[in-house]
Design a protein around this motif. Sequence first.
Motif, mmCIF file in Angstrom:
data_model
loop_
_atom_site.group_PDB
_atom_site.id
_atom_site.type_symbol
_atom_site.label_atom_id
_atom_site.label_comp_id
_atom_site.label_asym_id
_atom_site.label_seq_id
_atom_site.Cartn_x
_atom_site.Cartn_y
_atom_site.Cartn_z
ATOM 1 N N ARG A 43 6.696 2.249 -67.159
ATOM 2 C CA ARG A 43 6.881 3.648 -67.539
ATOM 3 C C ARG A 43 5.644 4.478 -67.213
ATOM 4 O O ARG A 43 5.747 5.672 -66.889
ATOM 5 C CB ARG A 43 7.200 3.731 -69.028
ATOM 6 N N THR A 44 4.480 3.832 -67.262
ATOM 7 C CA THR A 44 3.250 4.524 -66.875
ATOM 8 C C THR A 44 3.193 4.700 -65.365
ATOM 9 O O THR A 44 2.763 5.740 -64.856
ATOM 10 C CB THR A 44 2.028 3.718 -67.349
ATOM 11 N N LYS A 45 3.631 3.684 -64.639
ATOM 12 C CA LYS A 45 3.608 3.725 -63.171
ATOM 13 C C LYS A 45 4.646 4.695 -62.622
ATOM 14 O O LYS A 45 4.441 5.312 -61.564
ATOM 15 C CB LYS A 45 3.854 2.325 -62.615
ATOM 16 N N SER A 72 13.369 6.260 -59.058
ATOM 17 C CA SER A 72 12.455 7.327 -58.659
ATOM 18 C C SER A 72 12.884 7.951 -57.331
ATOM 19 O O SER A 72 12.922 9.171 -57.181
ATOM 20 C CB SER A 72 11.031 6.776 -58.548
ATOM 21 N N PRO A 83 6.265 7.592 -64.354
ATOM 22 C CA PRO A 83 6.501 8.490 -65.492
ATOM 23 C C PRO A 83 7.660 9.458 -65.271
ATOM 24 O O PRO A 83 8.203 10.010 -66.229
ATOM 25 C CB PRO A 83 5.174 9.247 -65.611
ATOM 26 N N GLU A 84 8.049 9.655 -64.015
ATOM 27 C CA GLU A 84 9.131 10.586 -63.706
ATOM 28 C C GLU A 84 10.514 10.011 -63.983
ATOM 29 O O GLU A 84 11.510 10.751 -63.977
ATOM 30 C CB GLU A 84 9.043 11.013 -62.234
#
Length: 302
Positions: free
Chosen positions: A229-231, A182, A233-234
């Motif tokens: 993936r939820t935490k 990220s 999402p980028e």
Amino acid sequence: MTSTINPSSVVVATDGSEDAVRAVHWAAEQAWLQRRPLVVVAATGSPLAPAMAWSGVGAAYAPTVEELVAHGRAVADESLGVVQHLRPGLDASAEVLVGDPRQVLVDLSHRVHALVVGSRGRGTFRSKLLGSVSASVSREAACPVFVCRPRGGGAPVRGVLVGADGTPESLPVIEAAFHQASLLDVPLTVMHCVWDQVAALAGPGLVSPHEAGLEQQRLLLAESVAGMRTKFPEVATDLQLGRGVAEELLTTGSDGWSLVVVGRHPVDSLLRFLTGSVATAVVERARTTVLVVPQAEPAERD
């Protein structure tokens, strides 16, 4: 002196070498992206032969502590100048600490957010010493350690790679990899390694997504990123099964990755004793920066 270092800091070790400069560049960018203070640390050693090799003083002369500190200050200030040029607005400072560099950095690891080290130093003897520093620190540190290895080939093109063993203790490793992907704004590849008769005969390689009989391993891999993936999402994520020895799969073609992330079992853990250290092997072989994330001792399970 270490009490003045902010616990949220990123600390980078410097000895003035080309490899240390590489680490300083990485640390400046890492601290900037994480919005954390950066502390440049020069560890002087003591007036003994290993310290003289570390600081560049001739072996025929035993320097005083004052001379070692003066040399360390010059090295630290030069590296701080590099940081201030790269990131003028970064909260950055320099410290000179007396002691064996390995022990100084391991002690600091209990009081800071992350350490950044190079993988070699100046000259033949010092090259071996800084290599031993990065190896010791990555094995024993209480916080995450970035080991900035020399890169081969061109610019990285594939993002961040992390090894996933599917255990609950590896979750902080997976999360650290997502966080780095990220920050760097690159894709993340999560790899789970399988060892079987095919691997023994054919050598390391990726498993075809269409190959049957590996449903349990694919499920384990999927579960290792559940929630991440939820935490994050980028972060574009690719899940891969690799067949072969983990350290070979994580280091083959490693100069194509921006970063390789591995977990490290506690130094005195039975699991580390039985399986050896994948982290140590990756640090020794990778041709890119490696992030070593400490893992907790596995809990007893019913």
